[in-house]
Write an enzyme that holds these catalytic residues in place. Sequence first.
Site, PDB file in Angstrom:
ATOM      1  N   GLY A   1       0.804  -1.222   0.000  1.00 30.48           N
ATOM      2  CA  GLY A   1       0.000   0.000   0.000  1.00 30.48           C
ATOM      3  C   GLY A   1       0.829   1.261   0.000  1.00 30.48           C
TER       4      GLY A   1
ATOM      5  N   THR B   1       6.757   1.552   5.515  1.00 28.59           N
ATOM      6  CA  THR B   1       5.585   2.390   5.826  1.00 28.59           C
ATOM      7  C   THR B   1       6.024   3.727   6.425  1.00 28.59           C
ATOM      8  OG1 THR B   1       4.322   0.392   6.248  1.00 28.59           O
ATOM      9  CG2 THR B   1       3.418   2.428   7.144  1.00 28.59           C
TER      10      THR B   1
ATOM     11  N   ASP C   1      10.522  -8.140  12.719  1.00 29.81           N
ATOM     12  CA  ASP C   1      11.939  -8.277  12.338  1.00 29.81           C
ATOM     13  C   ASP C   1      12.879  -7.447  13.231  1.00 29.81           C
ATOM     14  OD1 ASP C   1      10.727  -9.640  10.261  1.00 29.81           O
ATOM     15  OD2 ASP C   1      11.012  -8.033   8.802  1.00 29.81           O
TER      16      ASP C   1
ATOM     17  N   GLU D   1      15.690 -16.761   7.602  1.00 30.31           N
ATOM     18  CA  GLU D   1      15.305 -16.925   6.190  1.00 30.31           C
ATOM     19  C   GLU D   1      16.259 -16.198   5.244  1.00 30.31           C
ATOM     20  OE1 GLU D   1      11.357 -15.330   5.806  1.00 30.31           O
ATOM     21  OE2 GLU D   1      11.959 -13.320   6.424  1.00 30.31           O
TER      22      GLU D   1
ATOM     23  N   LEU E   1       3.263 -18.270  11.554  1.00 31.61           N
ATOM     24  CA  LEU E   1       2.942 -18.540  12.961  1.00 31.61           C
ATOM     25  C   LEU E   1       3.618 -17.513  13.860  1.00 31.61           C
ATOM     26  CD1 LEU E   1       3.353 -22.414  13.392  1.00 31.61           C
ATOM     27  CD2 LEU E   1       1.289 -21.057  13.739  1.00 31.61           C
TER      28      LEU E   1
ATOM     29  N   ARG F   1       3.951 -14.467  13.382  1.00 32.41           N
ATOM     30  CA  ARG F   1       3.305 -13.150  13.364  1.00 32.41           C
ATOM     31  C   ARG F   1       1.904 -13.174  13.938  1.00 32.41           C
ATOM     32  NH1 ARG F   1       4.382 -10.821   7.558  1.00 32.41           N
ATOM     33  NH2 ARG F   1       2.145 -10.580   7.536  1.00 32.41           N
TER      34      ARG F   1
HETATM   35  O1  F6P Z   1       8.593  -8.077   7.709  1.00 26.70           O
HETATM   36  C1  F6P Z   1       7.825  -9.006   8.400  1.00 26.70           C
HETATM   37  C2  F6P Z   1       7.831 -10.331   7.686  1.00 26.70           C
HETATM   38  O2  F6P Z   1       7.071 -11.250   8.451  1.00 26.70           O
HETATM   39  C3  F6P Z   1       9.212 -10.899   7.378  1.00 26.70           C
HETATM   40  O3  F6P Z   1       9.832 -11.454   8.509  1.00 26.70           O
HETATM   41  C4  F6P Z   1       8.883 -11.868   6.281  1.00 26.70           C
HETATM   42  O4  F6P Z   1       9.996 -12.102   5.442  1.00 26.70           O
HETATM   43  C5  F6P Z   1       7.805 -11.144   5.521  1.00 26.70           C
HETATM   44  O5  F6P Z   1       7.218 -10.212   6.420  1.00 26.70           O
HETATM   45  C6  F6P Z   1       6.735 -12.034   4.964  1.00 26.70           C
HETATM   46  O6  F6P Z   1       5.903 -11.267   4.171  1.00 26.70           O
HETATM   47  P1  F6P Z   1       4.442 -11.725   3.750  1.00 26.70           P
HETATM   48  O7  F6P Z   1       3.559 -11.605   4.956  1.00 26.70           O
HETATM   49  O8  F6P Z   1       4.097 -10.792   2.666  1.00 26.70           O
HETATM   50  O9  F6P Z   1       4.528 -13.151   3.312  1.00 26.70           O
END
Ligand code: F6P
Length: 379
Positions: A81, A123, A145, A240, A290, A292
């Site tokens: 966005g 953002t 992050d 990752e 998971l 998040r």
């Molecule tokens: O920036 C937060 C995050 O969860 C990262 O750790 C991860 O790489 C990315 O967003 C995943 O993005 P999306 O939710 O678009 O799959």
Amino acid sequence: MTKAQRRRIAILTGGGDAPGLNAAIRAVVRHAVFTLGWEVLGVRNGYNGFLEPDGVFPLTLDMVRGILPLGGTILGAANRGNPFAQEMEIDGRKVTVDVSDDIVARIHELQLDAVIVTGGDGTLGAALDLYRKGAPIVGIPKTIDNDVPGTDFTIGFDTAVSVAAEALDRLHTTAESHHRVMVVELMGRDAGFIALHAGVAGGADIILLPEIPFHYEVLAAKVLGRIRRGRMFSIVAVAEGAYPEGGQKVYRQPGEGLVEARLGGISLQVADYIAQATGTETRALILGHLQRGGTPTARDRVLATLFGAEAVRLVAQDRLGHMVALRGTRVEALPLAEMLAQRPKRVQPDDDVLLAARAIGTVFGDEIDRLRSAGEAGL
Ligand code: F6P
């Protein structure tokens, strides 16, 4: 209260969601409406809500009752966005449009004294550009992050670390029972804070970070060294964004259910290598979103409450163009321009958590000289 004292503000949650956002929304509404008698509007789906029908609505005390322990965001999030590069479909064609002027105009039309923007560096970067175009902005840093410069912690990081650490605890018991190596891939994009902290909290034997390119031989040697000492299992926490020395980060490409490329898959390569090089049964797991979701930890709720209340205080003091930040145990205000002039936050070689992990024998994959001089015994 005179009309001049009674302010009208809005809040939006941009980028990906993070546990604790609802606690921040609640704090903003309670401080502004309950304590100061102001009016608060909610904006749906990040900046997009400013241009959507019904995208802006009154946010009342009733609406924020009971949301403190809820994950996600009651306002909705949108990580595609960016007002300066909105992707739209016009006549069946995908085009990128700059809608920033429309958003600034809408903010003025709504007679907002301030817009509180919660977001990561993307953002908040857009927030600074909108501020430079005349929008009254105050920022709150959030992202699991923890890579926003200028603040020690962002909303959501503590919860992501707790979820990841619990996953490592659970994998320990099954890894030990089956004499296996378990490789767990954790989020964080190009920053290794989640993997480092969760790896330490969950007792990982090997932690791989984007900031420290690793040597595959070191991983095999650590696993074999543990087996020689009677430890028949090992736990690897891999960020990752981690990659081997001389190699590349691993991405999932658009088309696999993705609109744009996303980091993901390094754990599978690491697991394959370890299995082949050590002959040990190895499994890989990508923990994914998971990390998040779900209820925020107490620490994230406290941080979100501190940030939400402080953001309203900044509006009351007319300190627009600033973001709230945690420095040590204090909440402070930092000009958005100053935050964005810094490089994104990364795990530094002298990070105390990293050094403590090294001190207790955790391997990061860069111990190639030690391996060459002392062999597996050196690890
Ligand atoms: O920036 C937060 C995050 O969860 C990262 O750790 C991860 O790489 C990315 O967003 C995943 O993005 P999306 O939710 O678009 O799959």
